[in-house]
Design an enzyme around this catalytic site. Sequence first.
Site, PDB file in Angstrom:
ATOM      1  N   LYS A   1     -19.322  17.717 -22.950  1.00 39.96           N
ATOM      2  CA  LYS A   1     -19.772  18.999 -22.390  1.00 39.96           C
ATOM      3  C   LYS A   1     -20.732  18.730 -21.229  1.00 39.96           C
ATOM      4  CE  LYS A   1     -21.870  23.346 -24.006  1.00 39.96           C
ATOM      5  NZ  LYS A   1     -22.444  24.040 -25.187  1.00 39.96           N
TER       6      LYS A   1
ATOM      7  N   SER B   1     -20.319  28.445 -26.071  1.00 37.42           N
ATOM      8  CA  SER B   1     -20.301  27.996 -24.699  1.00 37.42           C
ATOM      9  C   SER B   1     -19.534  26.697 -24.485  1.00 37.42           C
ATOM     10  CB  SER B   1     -21.734  27.820 -24.192  1.00 37.42           C
ATOM     11  OG  SER B   1     -22.383  26.808 -24.934  1.00 37.42           O
TER      12      SER B   1
ATOM     13  N   SER C   1     -22.210  27.629 -30.412  1.00 36.84           N
ATOM     14  CA  SER C   1     -21.425  27.150 -29.272  1.00 36.84           C
ATOM     15  C   SER C   1     -20.459  26.003 -29.536  1.00 36.84           C
ATOM     16  CB  SER C   1     -22.351  26.738 -28.133  1.00 36.84           C
ATOM     17  OG  SER C   1     -22.657  27.865 -27.382  1.00 36.84           O
TER      18      SER C   1
HETATM   19  N1  GLN Z   1     -23.482  32.460 -27.664  1.00 38.83           N
HETATM   20  C1  GLN Z   1     -24.842  32.153 -27.978  1.00 38.83           C
HETATM   21  C2  GLN Z   1     -25.690  32.414 -26.771  1.00 38.83           C
HETATM   22  O1  GLN Z   1     -25.183  32.946 -25.859  1.00 38.83           O
HETATM   23  C3  GLN Z   1     -24.957  30.739 -28.427  1.00 38.83           C
HETATM   24  C4  GLN Z   1     -24.815  29.765 -27.333  1.00 38.83           C
HETATM   25  C5  GLN Z   1     -24.958  28.347 -27.791  1.00 38.83           C
HETATM   26  O2  GLN Z   1     -24.829  28.028 -28.973  1.00 38.83           O
HETATM   27  N2  GLN Z   1     -25.272  27.478 -26.844  1.00 38.83           N
HETATM   28  O3  GLN Z   1     -26.829  32.124 -26.710  1.00 38.83           O
END
Ligand code: GLN
Length: 487
Positions: free
Chosen positions: A81, A156, A180
Amino acid sequence: MELLNKSLRELHRLIKKKEVKPSEVLRELLNRIDETEDKLNAYITVSREKAEKKAKLADEELVKLSEDEVPELFGIPLSIKDNINVENVRMTCGSKILKDFVSPYDATVIKRLRGKGAIFVGKNNLDEFAMGSSTETSFFGPTRNPWDLERVPGGSSGGSAASVSARSAIASLGSDTGGSIRQPASFCGVVGLKPTYGRVSRYGLTAFASSLDQIGPITKSVEDAAYLLNVIAGQDSKDATSAKVPVPNFLEALNGEVKGLKAGLPREYFVEGVEPEVKEAVLNAVKELEKLGVEVVEVSLPNTKYAVETYYIIAPAEASSNLGRFDGVRYTYRAKDYKDLIDMYKKTRAEGFGDEVKRRIMIGTYTLSAGYYDAYYLKAQKVRTLIYQGFQSVFKEVDFLITPVSPETAFKIGEKSSDPIKMYLSDIFTIAVNLAGLPAISVPCGFDSKGLPIGLQVIGKAFDEETVLKVADAVEKSLSLSLIPSV
Ligand code: GLN
């Protein structure tokens, strides 16, 4: 695509037996990336020449090694990532503000994988600074779901999940602050493991919300997840929050011995609002576990209803502080025309950050400001403790929990991007796990009537990844789903 379907263990066997050369694996992978990237956009950077050079060196070195000298990731290309530092490779975090930034060092996880011979093939697309649930907020454009190109891969870590699913990655590392790793894994029909907070070093992961962030594997199978966790887990002097606890051999946990374990189904995760097909698939997998001798009871986590609100105070507060470093002085992007220093800061940040990141910085700065700190941030910390205690008390009764990963399957691109609240709610079942610091995995458990994959979440006690992996492996083996999209 034959080699790309193989497990890490099998690839390792083929390489150490000298039946396959690292450069052959890489060539197949690069071909597959070329074939799919126009459709998926799962990579921000492909380090083609660097990887080819490394694979060639590995070919030469392999000749000199005896079978048992070959480390377990020798010559195996991984994707990462794009918020994790890989030395001398661009790291953008999906943001304009870092679009030309080149990492000066390896994250600890990368160092460990490199130490076992892994090659790094590229950096996967993500929501800007990992803020999002759909990979639509990336400055580099959205990633598409290989099961339906009109849909999001989740986020994400959407690029990681989409590429592993489409076999344009062999395995990847993601990061999970509120879901994410797990939510994109569930949307793409792959496995995603968020380890216990402190199990894996965060050194070299670009901080979003430091008290919640964890790095973890996104893989084709539970076995591959255990294989990578074996390498990346463990204390690190460069991360004070990494825990000094023994690291077991996680592969040994995959022994099918689930008989006698006790599973809890938290009532609050099977409520109205969960798509009936999702609920059905999860409960069907639970039945399979019962057949294997798992005892199932209903439990309650009453503070679940506060998890999203609590997270959206704590995570933006930490983000607003962490993102202060992107100021146009350090790192790369700087606005062109400005009057003075303050004007330069303002313009750089206004031009460099996207809307979602700005929204989080504003919320976070507000909840931390004098006068509001007690009402928001402090209160959220107290509720966080209650959520943690809720898990503690159910874990006196059961060994693990089973829930859906997400209330729904992959949604359409654009469907939620104009409504942040709707987007935030898609993490309703993953967020409490981060607030409590627990390990959890997403494993495929079926498909909906549109043919989209559904994920099941196994949540474990702190540092009990072994049970989480063991149960997920049992689910995977008893369902034996066919999980290759036709992209
Ligand atoms: N979707 C969640 C957010 O927008 C979690 C994102 C993540 O785990 N990096 O913060």
